[in-house]
Design an enzyme around this catalytic site. Structure first.
Site, PDB file in Angstrom:
ATOM      1  N   LYS A  13       0.826  -1.216   0.000  1.00 30.39           N
ATOM      2  CA  LYS A  13       0.000   0.000   0.000  1.00 30.39           C
ATOM      3  C   LYS A  13       0.858   1.264   0.000  1.00 30.39           C
ATOM      4  O   LYS A  13       0.593   2.190  -0.763  1.00 30.39           O
ATOM      5  CB  LYS A  13      -0.949   0.010   1.201  1.00 30.39           C
ATOM      6  CG  LYS A  13      -1.952  -1.137   1.210  1.00 30.39           C
ATOM      7  CD  LYS A  13      -2.863  -1.100   2.417  1.00 30.39           C
ATOM      8  CE  LYS A  13      -2.154  -1.207   3.745  1.00 30.39           C
ATOM      9  NZ  LYS A  13      -1.463  -2.471   4.018  1.00 30.39           N
ATOM     10  N   ARG A  88      -9.919   1.826   9.506  1.00 30.91           N
ATOM     11  CA  ARG A  88      -9.477   0.468   9.857  1.00 30.91           C
ATOM     12  C   ARG A  88     -10.641  -0.416  10.283  1.00 30.91           C
ATOM     13  O   ARG A  88     -10.481  -1.621  10.393  1.00 30.91           O
ATOM     14  CB  ARG A  88      -8.459   0.514  10.988  1.00 30.91           C
ATOM     15  CG  ARG A  88      -7.126   1.066  10.586  1.00 30.91           C
ATOM     16  CD  ARG A  88      -6.127   0.915  11.712  1.00 30.91           C
ATOM     17  NE  ARG A  88      -4.903   1.609  11.436  1.00 30.91           N
ATOM     18  CZ  ARG A  88      -3.819   1.043  10.904  1.00 30.91           C
ATOM     19  NH1 ARG A  88      -3.829  -0.228  10.599  1.00 30.91           N
ATOM     20  NH2 ARG A  88      -2.738   1.751  10.694  1.00 30.91           N
ATOM     21  N   ARG A 127      11.566  -5.888   2.982  1.00 35.67           N
ATOM     22  CA  ARG A 127      11.428  -4.475   3.326  1.00 35.67           C
ATOM     23  C   ARG A 127      12.352  -4.122   4.494  1.00 35.67           C
ATOM     24  O   ARG A 127      13.024  -3.094   4.476  1.00 35.67           O
ATOM     25  CB  ARG A 127       9.972  -4.142   3.677  1.00 35.67           C
ATOM     26  CG  ARG A 127       9.765  -2.689   4.074  1.00 35.67           C
ATOM     27  CD  ARG A 127       8.307  -2.342   4.206  1.00 35.67           C
ATOM     28  NE  ARG A 127       7.736  -2.865   5.432  1.00 35.67           N
ATOM     29  CZ  ARG A 127       6.449  -2.807   5.736  1.00 35.67           C
ATOM     30  NH1 ARG A 127       5.594  -2.267   4.888  1.00 35.67           N
ATOM     31  NH2 ARG A 127       5.998  -3.296   6.859  1.00 35.67           N
ATOM     32  N   ARG A 136      11.712  -1.249  10.544  1.00 39.16           N
ATOM     33  CA  ARG A 136      10.676  -0.834  11.478  1.00 39.16           C
ATOM     34  C   ARG A 136      10.593  -1.881  12.580  1.00 39.16           C
ATOM     35  O   ARG A 136      10.872  -3.057  12.363  1.00 39.16           O
ATOM     36  CB  ARG A 136       9.319  -0.749  10.763  1.00 39.16           C
ATOM     37  CG  ARG A 136       9.235   0.369   9.782  1.00 39.16           C
ATOM     38  CD  ARG A 136       7.973   0.421   8.961  1.00 39.16           C
ATOM     39  NE  ARG A 136       6.847  -0.360   9.438  1.00 39.16           N
ATOM     40  CZ  ARG A 136       5.654  -0.354   8.843  1.00 39.16           C
ATOM     41  NH1 ARG A 136       5.435   0.367   7.788  1.00 39.16           N
ATOM     42  NH2 ARG A 136       4.683  -1.087   9.329  1.00 39.16           N
ATOM     43  N   ARG A 147      -0.364  -8.477  13.417  1.00 39.71           N
ATOM     44  CA  ARG A 147      -0.954  -7.460  12.542  1.00 39.71           C
ATOM     45  C   ARG A 147      -1.943  -8.082  11.557  1.00 39.71           C
ATOM     46  O   ARG A 147      -2.980  -7.489  11.252  1.00 39.71           O
ATOM     47  CB  ARG A 147       0.155  -6.705  11.807  1.00 39.71           C
ATOM     48  CG  ARG A 147       0.956  -5.817  12.764  1.00 39.71           C
ATOM     49  CD  ARG A 147       2.235  -5.281  12.157  1.00 39.71           C
ATOM     50  NE  ARG A 147       2.014  -4.516  10.951  1.00 39.71           N
ATOM     51  CZ  ARG A 147       2.911  -4.399   9.979  1.00 39.71           C
ATOM     52  NH1 ARG A 147       4.087  -5.012  10.063  1.00 39.71           N
ATOM     53  NH2 ARG A 147       2.651  -3.668   8.920  1.00 39.71           N
TER      54      ARG A 147
END
Length: 189
Positions: A13, A88, A127, A136, A147
């Site tokens: 995204k 969300r 990533r 991250r 998640r």
């Protein structure tokens, strides 16, 4: 153009939002960034958010909607925006609908980036290895599992919600990023 991007963590995204920002001269609106900016600017809402976060609580939908409302009124959003991280939940989607209606605005599309969840861990690991300045904190297998569970429970129902409105456009996120971008562009034309 006013858009929402949907998809599980690691679907791409953020990558696709960057391309859409450049291609349509619109702004990417991240609720997390907006909340941090409000806190840093010491706005009335920011002071409220700061206290909530210090207590370790979640920021209410009302406050998030107020921040989004203020942000989309700014001049750089005149051409449109992409909502990143909001809505969300169904309740947030309903609040967004009401907010946009009050402003005489409407969404142009909700783009779902559909991916096979089995590939997401390798995407997250890639990533993490490519992130300048380090990965991250949530780019790991355990965080991804949590998640994904939250996504399935709270956010995935938005696919049916927006499907009923005719706004939902689903693209195959299993392709390379250029092919996904081309599919999104085609879906929006």
């Amino acid at each position: 153009m006013r858009l929402i991007l949907l998809g599980p963590p690691g679907a791409g995204k953020g990558t696709q939002a960057e391309r859409l920002v450049k291609g349509f001269d619109i702004r990417q609106l991240s609720t997390g960034e907006m909340l941090r900016a409000a806190v840093a600017a010491k706005t009335p809402v920011g002071l409220q958010v700061e206290q909530i976060l210090e207590r370790g609580e979640l920021v209410s939908d009302d406050i998030v909607c107020a921040i989004i409302s203020d942000r989309i009124d700014q001049a750089d959003c005149a051409n449109g925006f992409i909502l990143d991280g909001f809505p969300r939940t169904i309740a947030q989607a309903e609040a967004l609908d009401k907010l946009l209606e009050e402003k005489a605005l409407k969404l142009d599309a909700v783009v779902e980036i559909s991916v096979d969840e089995g590939i997401l861990l390798s995407r997250i690991e890639k990533r993490a290895s490519e992130t300048v300045g380090g990965a991250r904190a949530d780019d790991n297998a355990e965080s991804l599992k949590k998640r994904l569970a939250v996504y399935r429970e709270q956010t995935a129902p938005l696919i049916a919600y927006y499907g009923k409105t005719g706004l939902l456009k689903t693209v195959d996120g299993m392709q390379d990023i250029d092919a996904v971008a081309a599919c999104i562009k085609e879906a929006l034309s």
